[in-house]
Design an enzyme around this catalytic site. Structure first.
Site, PDB file in Angstrom:
ATOM      1  CB  SER A 130      -0.955   0.014   1.197  1.00  0.00           C
ATOM      2  OG  SER A 130      -2.054  -0.822   0.957  1.00  0.00           O
TER       3      SER A 130
ATOM      4  CE  LYS B 150      -4.575   1.855  -0.847  1.00  0.00           C
ATOM      5  NZ  LYS B 150      -3.952   0.598  -0.403  1.00  0.00           N
TER       6      LYS B 150
ATOM      7  CB  SER C  95      -4.679   1.861   3.622  1.00  0.00           C
ATOM      8  OG  SER C  95      -3.769   1.282   2.724  1.00  0.00           O
TER       9      SER C  95
END
Length: 400
Positions: free
Chosen positions: A71, A74, A126
């Site tokens: 993640s 991102k 997230s």
């Protein structure tokens, strides 16, 4: 009495001479506190620490080895969205976004959400569903949006070891990056005020159609490290734990990255070690001010150069810094026994009589020398006076 005065005056003179050393300590104390990179106990497979302003690498371990980012992907999605859209654009959530795998902010199919709200859900909580909704709104699909992500990191940041296949970081064997590349991506993203604000926000109310709650930033560093400013953590079974952390102390911001940590606690422990090491051992120094001129002399030929912006370097606190300028305007620094490195290329200018920049240390030294000469003269005059008084008293005693 005369001999007492002589003794007192000589003691005062010694104190004045020794005072020239005050404010100019040796590096002995700093050396005692020095920590070498080898002393760090970093468990992650790959790690790096850089200065967020200068980009100077302060620590590195397998920094160019590719790993799956999870993640922390991102970070790129967020900065792309901020640059490619307006914060008040309304995004309609698709069915694919609604049922995206992994961590979500529970968007409803057909829900209309402002872009900025999605970016906050993306970076703080997230949300994989937010990532997909953002990508589809900007480019129509996750695949095309991933091309935009790759274009950003290759063309704007100049990376060569990173490739993205989706906006959320769910596992794909062709979706990879390096610790060094992620540090440079984070450095780039943190220049954006909205991005910086979001990744440093701990909690924020969330009022969605299917989920009404508070967003709680998944980055635990914001709660556990003094001065933390961001940025993002991640996890998948294939990537294990990844973390990009940043903090600012005394005006210096550092960015650390760890990849493929065995546990979440290990990733935060590693980042804490890296940041402590950086703040404890490094500092920034300004080499030149904005629009400052320096000259290079070769015989009778003098060439002047000027810098547009301030030139700042990150150096070890216990190292002596040497700055040199060559005939084409390359400004180089050398720390201790380390090789010289070019830090900037100055622009040549035409000046009638270029004046070298005064050396503050030389001025202090000259001022100290003047005082020492004056004290020496006073020493001589005082001894002469005391001698004459002693001679006069002796002569008076003879006549009496």
């Amino acid at each position: 009495m005369i001999f007492v005065l002589q003794h007192v005056f000589r003691v005062l003179l010694v104190i004045v001479f020794l005072s020239g050393l005050v404010g100019h300590p040796t590096n002995m104390q700093a050396a005692e506190n020095r920590q070498d990179p080898q002393e760090l106990d970093i468990h992650a497979k790959s790690a790096i620490l850089i200065d967020g302003l200068t980009g100077t690498i302060l620590f590195a371990k397998n920094e160019n080895q590719t790993y799956y980012p999870a993640s922390i992907t991102k970070i790129v999605t967020g900065i792309v969205a901020l640059e490619a859209s307006s914060p008040d654009e309304i995004v309609t959530v698709s069915k694919e976004a609604r049922y995206e795998d992994g961590t979500r902010v529970f968007l409803a199919e057909g829900e209309q959400v402002p872009m900025m709200k999605l970016i906050e859900g993306l970076l703080m909580n997230s949300g994989n569903d937010a990532a997909t909704a953002i990508a589809e709104h900007i480019d129509g699909s996750k695949e095309v949006f991933a091309q935009r992500m790759n274009q950003l990191v290759t063309e704007k940041i100049g990376l060569k070891n990173t490739q993205f296949r989706n906006p959320h970081g769910l596992f794909d064997s062709e979706h990879y990056t390096t610790a060094k590349d992620m540090a440079l991506i984070a450095q780039y993203a943190m220049k954006n005020p909205d991005f910086r604000r979001i990744v440093s926000t701990k909690t924020k109310p969330w009022n969605g159609e299917e989920w009404k709650s508070n967003l709680v930033n998944h980055n635990k560093l914001l709660w556990t490290y003094d001065g933390a400013t961001g940025i993002k953590n991640g996890f998948t079974d294939e990537s294990r734990f990844t973390l990009v952390g940043s903090a600012m102390r005394n005006g210096m911001e550092l960015i650390g990255v760890v990849m493929k940590s065995a546990t979440s606690n290990e990733s935060y422990s590693d980042i804490t070690q890296l940041l402590d090491y950086g703040f404890g051992n490094y500092e920034r120094k300004q080499i030149m001010a904005a629009n400052e001129t320096k000259t290079y002399s070769a015989g009778e030929i003098i060439t002047a150069f000027v810098t547009k912006d301030p030139i700042i370097v990150t150096v070890r606190k216990d190292e002596v810094l040497q700055v040199t300028l060559d005939e084409v305007g390359n400004l180089s620094v050398k720390e201790g026994v380390n090789p010289s490195r070019i830090i900037s290329r100055l622009s040549p200018i035409e000046v009638a009589e270029p004046k070298p920049t005064p050396d503050p240390e030389l001025e202090i030294k000259n001022e100290t020398n003047v005082w020492r000469i004056l004290i020496t003269v006073l020493w001589f005059l005082m001894n002469l006076f005391i001698g004459m008084v002693a001679w006069a008293i002796k002569e008076k005693r003879k006549t009496s």
